[in-house]
Every structure is written in C-alpha cells, then in structure tokens.
Enzyme design. Sequence first.
Site, mmCIF file in Angstrom:
data_model
loop_
_atom_site.group_PDB
_atom_site.id
_atom_site.type_symbol
_atom_site.label_atom_id
_atom_site.label_comp_id
_atom_site.label_asym_id
_atom_site.label_seq_id
_atom_site.Cartn_x
_atom_site.Cartn_y
_atom_site.Cartn_z
ATOM 1 N N HIS A 64 0.870 -1.195 0.000
ATOM 2 C CA HIS A 64 0.000 0.000 0.000
ATOM 3 C C HIS A 64 0.897 1.233 0.000
ATOM 4 C CE1 HIS A 64 -3.728 2.268 1.626
ATOM 5 N NE2 HIS A 64 -2.835 3.157 1.255
ATOM 6 N N HIS A 99 1.520 5.383 -1.623
ATOM 7 C CA HIS A 99 1.138 6.575 -2.387
ATOM 8 C C HIS A 99 2.395 7.194 -2.969
ATOM 9 C CE1 HIS A 99 -2.998 6.752 -0.754
ATOM 10 N NE2 HIS A 99 -2.435 6.191 0.300
ATOM 11 N N LEU A 100 2.456 7.236 -4.285
ATOM 12 C CA LEU A 100 3.611 7.860 -4.939
ATOM 13 C C LEU A 100 3.282 9.240 -5.489
ATOM 14 C CD1 LEU A 100 5.211 4.874 -6.912
ATOM 15 C CD2 LEU A 100 6.106 6.003 -4.866
ATOM 16 N N ARG A 101 1.978 9.606 -5.492
ATOM 17 C CA ARG A 101 1.561 10.900 -6.069
ATOM 18 C C ARG A 101 1.963 10.974 -7.545
ATOM 19 N NH1 ARG A 101 -1.542 10.898 -1.640
ATOM 20 N NH2 ARG A 101 -0.569 11.797 0.204
ATOM 21 N N ASN A 113 -5.358 7.354 -5.920
ATOM 22 C CA ASN A 113 -6.092 8.598 -5.580
ATOM 23 C C ASN A 113 -5.335 9.852 -6.015
ATOM 24 O OD1 ASN A 113 -4.185 7.964 -3.557
ATOM 25 N ND2 ASN A 113 -5.282 9.155 -2.006
ATOM 26 N N LYS A 153 -9.366 -0.433 -5.879
ATOM 27 C CA LYS A 153 -9.371 0.208 -4.571
ATOM 28 C C LYS A 153 -10.716 0.851 -4.284
ATOM 29 C CE LYS A 153 -7.949 2.201 -0.801
ATOM 30 N NZ LYS A 153 -6.689 2.570 -0.177
ATOM 31 N N HIS A 196 -10.339 0.880 1.844
ATOM 32 C CA HIS A 196 -10.114 1.853 2.921
ATOM 33 C C HIS A 196 -11.293 1.690 3.869
ATOM 34 C CE1 HIS A 196 -8.625 5.782 4.588
ATOM 35 N NE2 HIS A 196 -9.790 5.633 5.192
ATOM 36 N N HIS A 221 -4.472 -0.879 5.901
ATOM 37 C CA HIS A 221 -4.110 -0.108 7.102
ATOM 38 C C HIS A 221 -5.068 -0.351 8.274
ATOM 39 C CE1 HIS A 221 -6.965 2.515 5.163
ATOM 40 N NE2 HIS A 221 -6.100 3.049 4.346
ATOM 41 N N LEU A 273 -4.778 9.120 7.980
ATOM 42 C CA LEU A 273 -6.076 8.437 8.002
ATOM 43 C C LEU A 273 -5.886 7.012 7.523
ATOM 44 C CD1 LEU A 273 -8.445 11.224 6.636
ATOM 45 C CD2 LEU A 273 -8.424 10.266 8.936
ATOM 46 N N ASP A 287 1.505 2.577 3.519
ATOM 47 C CA ASP A 287 0.649 3.756 3.377
ATOM 48 C C ASP A 287 1.492 5.029 3.469
ATOM 49 O OD1 ASP A 287 -1.635 5.177 2.895
ATOM 50 O OD2 ASP A 287 -2.473 4.965 4.902
ATOM 51 N N HIS A 334 3.014 14.539 1.702
ATOM 52 C CA HIS A 334 2.436 15.865 1.415
ATOM 53 C C HIS A 334 3.545 16.868 1.695
ATOM 54 C CE1 HIS A 334 -1.857 14.808 1.144
ATOM 55 N NE2 HIS A 334 -1.686 14.013 2.175
ATOM 56 N N ALA A 378 -3.857 14.657 5.652
ATOM 57 C CA ALA A 378 -3.587 13.383 6.322
ATOM 58 C C ALA A 378 -2.525 12.622 5.555
ATOM 59 C CB ALA A 378 -4.861 12.557 6.389
HETATM 60 ZN ZN LIG Z 1 -3.451 5.118 1.815
#
Ligand SMILES: [Zn+2]
Length: 345
Positions: A13, A15-17, A41, A99, A136, A174, A219, A247, A251, A263
């Site tokens: 899990h 997030h690479l943006r 996302n 997802k 999620h 998560h 989150l 996760d 940011h 978050a």
């Molecule tokens: Zn996540």
Amino acid sequence: MQTLTLRRPDDWHLHLRDGAMLAGVIGDSSRHFARAIIMPNLVPPVVTVANARAYRQRILDVLPAGDRFEPLMTLYLTEGSSPDDIEEGFRSGLVTAVKLYPAGATTNSHGGVRDFDKAMPALERMAKIGMPLCVHGEVTTPEVDIFDREAVFIETVLDPLRQRLPDLKVTMEHVTTSDGVDYIQTSAGNLAGTITTHHLVINRNAILVGGIRPHYYCLPVAKRESHRLALRKAATSGDPRFFLGTDSAPHVDPLKECGCGCAGIYTSINTMSCLAHVFEQEGALDRLEAFASLNGPAWYGLAPNEETITMVRRDRPVAFPEKIETGAGPVTVFDPMFPLHWEVA
Ligand SMILES: [Zn+2]
C-alpha cells in the site's frame, strides 16, 4: 555485529503521487522494495485501465537508474466503473487490484463510492475472476466518531459486502484497531489485512499530547494504545493474513503545517529500520521476513522476490534526514521518537 538477511520486501500500500512529488519520492521506495501496490487517488483519480497504464509509465520514467521496481497498479472504484475494463486490466496483468474508498474517506476520495448497489456489477465481476478489492475501511458518516469509523465500517459495510459476495477477495488496508485484527482473524477466508509502519509505532497521543503535531496525523487516524498493541501482536505473529502496507503518503510541509492539515505520514525512507526495531522489541526478528516479504506475495498469488536484503544493527543510531526535498517542496520524514539502530546495508 548483528545482521538480518531477508527476501527483498514489497510494499502492499503506497502513495507515490504524481509529477514533481513522484520524482522526489520514488527512490525512497525503489531502494528497498521490489514491488508496491500503487494507490490510485490522484487528481483526477486512476479509474480506467488506460489511466493506470499511463500512470505506470510515468512512474517507470522517473525510476532511478539501476533500480528494479515493479509498480502494481490499482484502479479507483467508482459507481460507474466498467466491469469489462476492470477485467481486461486484470487479465492483461497491468492491474493487480481495485481500490474502494468510501466517498470522502481520505485525500482525494470525493469521487469514491456512496451507493454500493451502483458499484455491484464491478464487484461481482471481480469476485468471479478472483481479483482482489483493496478497502479503505472507514465509514464517512459525520455522526460516527472518527476513532470508531473502522469498527463501524466492518459492521455496517464490510461484513454485509462479504456476505453478499463471499467469493470476493478483500484486502482490508491499514488496519488500525483490535476490531480489525479480530475481524480478520475470525474470518473464514478471502480476507487479509495490511498494517502500516507508523501504526505499529505511534498511538493517538503522538498527535495530540503537548501540542498538535501534524506530521503524526494520517487516516485512518492512530488509535489508543490497546489498539497499537493488538496491531503489533498481529504483525509479529507470522499469521499469513497480515503483511506490510506502509501507506507512506507524502504531502509537502505547507499542506501539513496549516489550519487544516492533510492526512498522511511519509515513511518509505525509514520503514525497514522502524520495522526491525519493532520486531526486535517484540522478540520477533525472525518473523520480519514473513510480514514484509512473504505474506503479501502469497496473498496476491505472486512469488516472493528472489533477491535478498541484509539489515545491520549499528551500535550508533542511524541518521535519517528530518525532511526530504522534492521538486514539489519539502516533505517531513516520519520520526519514530526513538533512535533507529537497524539499517539496510
Ligand atoms: Zn493510503
């Protein structure tokens, strides 16, 4: 000198943006991890196979030279998701999972699912073809206390969904509560859970005691100590239904350190060191490989990585940067609030 050799880990899990942030963070994952489930996302979200193909290419384009890293793509489930498109993505090998974000659950999730009946054709197809759903697991109804949202989600959304589609393979992502751990442990099958690095380290005091600390806000939000202990027990148990999903969610600092902070906690860079510390504290270093390198691929039907990494325990604490600089701005690195002695050699 103490060392620990394990199969190269994967992150189930991540997030690479996108854009400058992606370019700034990818190396922290590809340095240690061989594969990662990439969260969809973005703005706009990754909803179609074409979106996933293009995003995968953008990831590969900025991969540091010499790193071998396989992004395992996911599609963002919407009420209009096409079952045929999802199946095509899965069968082609491009897309590993879909997802589910309940609408409004976290960063960029406003396009998520409100009415599950509308997403049912896609979910039914996934159950039929054996494609996992990553969830999620939090309700977003304003009446439900933020610390109760996972438990209420299990009772009111996840369990009814699994009863309706018993063949659907679900990764509860998560997990942050003993309720989540119990639910996974007592389920007959088709259910596994990822656990983040930071939820094994912090409880909610980290966010709120002595001042508000935005870099510990994520989150699902960290819960009370009894839940953290339940997560540690599950992660270090060797139970194949629990495995690592960091996760890690970068940011830039200005978006964290403000009146309404985002978050997300950034842990890619020091996750393996934090995990070795936690597993050592629990007397379970011999089970770190199961959690980080074996249970995840087994769940997703993939072979574990052939390569290994070696971790070394240094007498002196290992230094990690307080922040990393990206083209999008500075990102604060997770501070576990204890010295880290383990590092990947
Ligand atoms: Zn996540």
